[in-house]
Design a protein around this motif. Structure first.
Motif: not given
Length: 170
Positions: A55, A92, A90, A66, A76-77
């Protein structure tokens, strides 16, 4: 703009990640990230991008999609929030996972939004247009997403949580 290419990182080179990566504008710099090297490299080659299993490579991205399984979103976030540059957005894209506001606001200067795609990965990989639903009131964020998601039929503002229901009914 200032002639600089927008950098988009697609985290998760599965079916939906693949659909998104292949629809990014030609002049966008693409970074494909997946824990499986073969998947990441294959997709990167197909879209003319670079790839990584880490990442960390998303650190320079303006927009990070993502597209990992719901079970991996939070972890992961949290990694990405530490890594990405200020001003990064970002998305999701996990259909069954919505980000709670506390998690979203963890690092100032980073925007985390729920964005869902109406359409099925399989039929979209055969060319079905698909629609991106973005849960944000921020015009700047919306215009960045629109500029990168032109390959879809439309990018609309709305409640991304409803998409789950729509896809289930469909």
């Amino acid at each position: 703009g200032n002639g600089m290419s927008i950098i988009v990182a697609v985290v998760g080179a599965g079916r939906m990640g693949s659909v998104i990566a292949r629809r990014l504008p030609p002049d966008t710099k693409k970074i494909i990230i997946d824990t499986v090297p073969a998947k990441a490299s294959e997709l990167a080659e197909a879209v003319g991008g670079s790839w990584s299993v880490s990442p960390e490579q998303a650190g320079d991205a303006d927009l990070i999609a993502l597209v990992v399984p719901a079970s991996a979103v939070r972890e992961t976030l949290e990694k990405l929030q530490v890594l990405v540059k200020k001003g990064a957005v970002i998305l999701n894209m996990a259909t069954t996972f919505s980000i709670d506001p506390t998690t979203a606001a963890k690092r100032s200067g980073i925007t985390v939004v729920d964005a869902k795609i109406i359409g099925h990965a399989a039929s979209m990989s055969r060319g079905e247009p698909g629609i991106v639903v973005v849960k944000t009131e921020n015009a700047e964020v919306l215009s960045l997403i629109r500029s990168q998601m032109r390959g879809f039929a439309d990018v609309v503002q709305g409640d991304a949580d409803l998409v789950q229901t729509v896809n289930t009914i469909g």
